[in-house]
Design a protein around this motif. Structure first.
Motif, short mmCIF file in Angstrom:
data_model
loop_
_atom_site.label_atom_id
_atom_site.label_comp_id
_atom_site.label_asym_id
_atom_site.label_seq_id
_atom_site.Cartn_x
_atom_site.Cartn_y
_atom_site.Cartn_z
N ALA A 19 7.89 -0.28 6.99
CA ALA A 19 7.88 -1.48 6.14
C ALA A 19 6.70 -2.38 6.48
O ALA A 19 6.08 -2.98 5.59
CB ALA A 19 9.19 -2.24 6.27
N LEU A 20 6.36 -2.49 7.76
CA LEU A 20 5.23 -3.32 8.17
C LEU A 20 3.92 -2.76 7.63
O LEU A 20 3.09 -3.50 7.10
CB LEU A 20 5.19 -3.44 9.69
N VAL A 21 3.73 -1.45 7.74
CA VAL A 21 2.50 -0.82 7.25
C VAL A 21 2.38 -0.98 5.73
O VAL A 21 1.33 -1.36 5.21
CB VAL A 21 2.44 0.67 7.66
N ILE A 22 3.47 -0.72 5.01
CA ILE A 22 3.45 -0.87 3.56
C ILE A 22 3.21 -2.34 3.18
O ILE A 22 2.44 -2.64 2.27
CB ILE A 22 4.75 -0.34 2.92
N GLY A 23 3.87 -3.26 3.88
CA GLY A 23 3.70 -4.68 3.59
C GLY A 23 2.27 -5.16 3.81
O GLY A 23 1.71 -5.88 2.98
N LEU A 24 1.66 -4.74 4.92
CA LEU A 24 0.28 -5.14 5.18
C LEU A 24 -0.68 -4.52 4.18
O LEU A 24 -1.65 -5.16 3.74
CB LEU A 24 -0.11 -4.77 6.62
N THR A 25 -0.40 -3.29 3.76
CA THR A 25 -1.22 -2.65 2.73
C THR A 25 -1.11 -3.41 1.42
O THR A 25 -2.13 -3.64 0.74
CB THR A 25 -0.79 -1.18 2.55
N LEU B 172 4.88 -9.54 -2.45
CA LEU B 172 5.71 -8.40 -2.07
C LEU B 172 5.36 -7.94 -0.66
O LEU B 172 6.25 -7.63 0.15
CB LEU B 172 5.52 -7.26 -3.07
N GLY B 173 4.08 -7.90 -0.33
CA GLY B 173 3.65 -7.51 1.01
C GLY B 173 4.14 -8.47 2.07
O GLY B 173 4.53 -8.05 3.16
N THR B 174 4.15 -9.76 1.75
CA THR B 174 4.66 -10.75 2.70
C THR B 174 6.15 -10.54 2.95
O THR B 174 6.61 -10.56 4.09
CB THR B 174 4.40 -12.17 2.17
N ILE B 175 6.90 -10.30 1.88
CA ILE B 175 8.35 -10.07 2.02
C ILE B 175 8.61 -8.82 2.85
O ILE B 175 9.45 -8.83 3.76
CB ILE B 175 9.01 -9.98 0.63
N LEU B 176 7.90 -7.74 2.57
CA LEU B 176 8.08 -6.51 3.34
C LEU B 176 7.68 -6.69 4.80
O LEU B 176 8.38 -6.20 5.70
CB LEU B 176 7.28 -5.36 2.72
N SER B 177 6.58 -7.38 5.05
CA SER B 177 6.13 -7.59 6.42
C SER B 177 7.13 -8.42 7.21
O SER B 177 7.46 -8.10 8.35
CB SER B 177 4.77 -8.29 6.44
N LEU B 178 7.61 -9.49 6.60
CA LEU B 178 8.59 -10.32 7.29
C LEU B 178 9.92 -9.59 7.45
O LEU B 178 10.59 -9.73 8.48
CB LEU B 178 8.78 -11.65 6.56
N GLY B 179 10.33 -8.83 6.45
CA GLY B 179 11.55 -8.04 6.55
C GLY B 179 11.46 -6.99 7.63
O GLY B 179 12.46 -6.67 8.29
N SER B 180 10.28 -6.43 7.83
CA SER B 180 10.11 -5.42 8.88
C SER B 180 10.35 -6.01 10.26
O SER B 180 10.82 -5.31 11.16
CB SER B 180 8.72 -4.81 8.81
N LEU B 181 10.07 -7.29 10.42
CA LEU B 181 10.30 -7.92 11.73
C LEU B 181 11.77 -7.92 12.10
O LEU B 181 12.12 -7.80 13.28
CB LEU B 181 9.73 -9.34 11.72
N LEU B 182 12.65 -8.03 11.12
CA LEU B 182 14.08 -7.97 11.38
C LEU B 182 14.46 -6.59 11.94
O LEU B 182 15.19 -6.49 12.93
CB LEU B 182 14.87 -8.26 10.10
#
Length: 190
Positions: free
Chosen positions: A82-88, A47-57
């Motif tokens: 989204a990046l902060v939540i994804g990395l967390t 889930l964190g990977t998906i959020l982190s990559l989605g934040s890049l968009l």
């Protein structure tokens, strides 16, 4: 910190207070590593990977629309959150798993597998039908597979057993030896 269940400190657990009459302690140890990530950790990492990559968009859209301040604030803000939540989500569950395993102490007797996680004790009787999964790498794990109920697989849960130990193959061989001796006793007794 004293541990009343084991009659000692967490580092020097006295397993003898938990032994049944006639039961012998064969091995005791603790987690020396984190072992493999279990199912909840893998889920949160995904889930964190998906959020982190989605934040890049969102950050890319904010960068492309940098001439319009509303674009930068709107899409950039969503991207940063989204990046902060994804990395967390990627980092925190694994760290919590490592902290949980640092508190764990393990013992193997001629009848049971004992796991103390710092607050609760879990025990599995070593019977011929006890299913194990062995991860022989160093540090390895000897995982107790939960039984199926009514031909349905068990619900996803945390792995249980001796996780992140040195010499997992040797410990698994000791458990298999106990199981084979019990099978021999059952076959000769019937």
């Amino acid at each position: 910190m004293p541990d009343r269940t084991l009659g000692g400190t967490l580092d020097g657990a006295d397993w003898t207070v938990l032994l049944h009459p006639g039961e012998r302690l064969l091995w005791q140890g603790r987690a020396i590593g984190a072992g493999r990530p279990d199912l909840p950790v893998r889920f949160w990492t995904m889930l964190g990977t998906i959020l982190s990559l989605g934040s890049l968009l969102f950050l890319l859209i904010a960068f492309l629309g940098r001439s319009q301040p509303d674009f930068v604030v709107g899409f950039g803000g969503i991207g940063v959150v989204a990046l902060v939540i994804g990395l967390t989500c990627r980092i925190l569950p694994r760290r919590l798993q490592i902290a949980r395993l640092r508190r764990c102490r393990y013992a193997l007797t001629d009848r049971r597998m004992l796991v103390h996680d710092g607050s609760a004790l879990r025990a599995w009787d070593i019977t011929p039908d006890l299913d194990l999964t062995i991860h022989p790498e160093e540090p390895g794990s000897v995982i107790v597979d939960p039984p199926w109920l009514d031909n349905r697989p068990p619900k996803p849960q945390r792995e249980a057993g001796f996780i992140g130990i040195a010499g997992a193959g040797r410990i698994a061989a000791m458990i298999r030896d106990i199981q084979s001796r019990q099978t021999d006793r059952t076959e000769t007794g019937s």
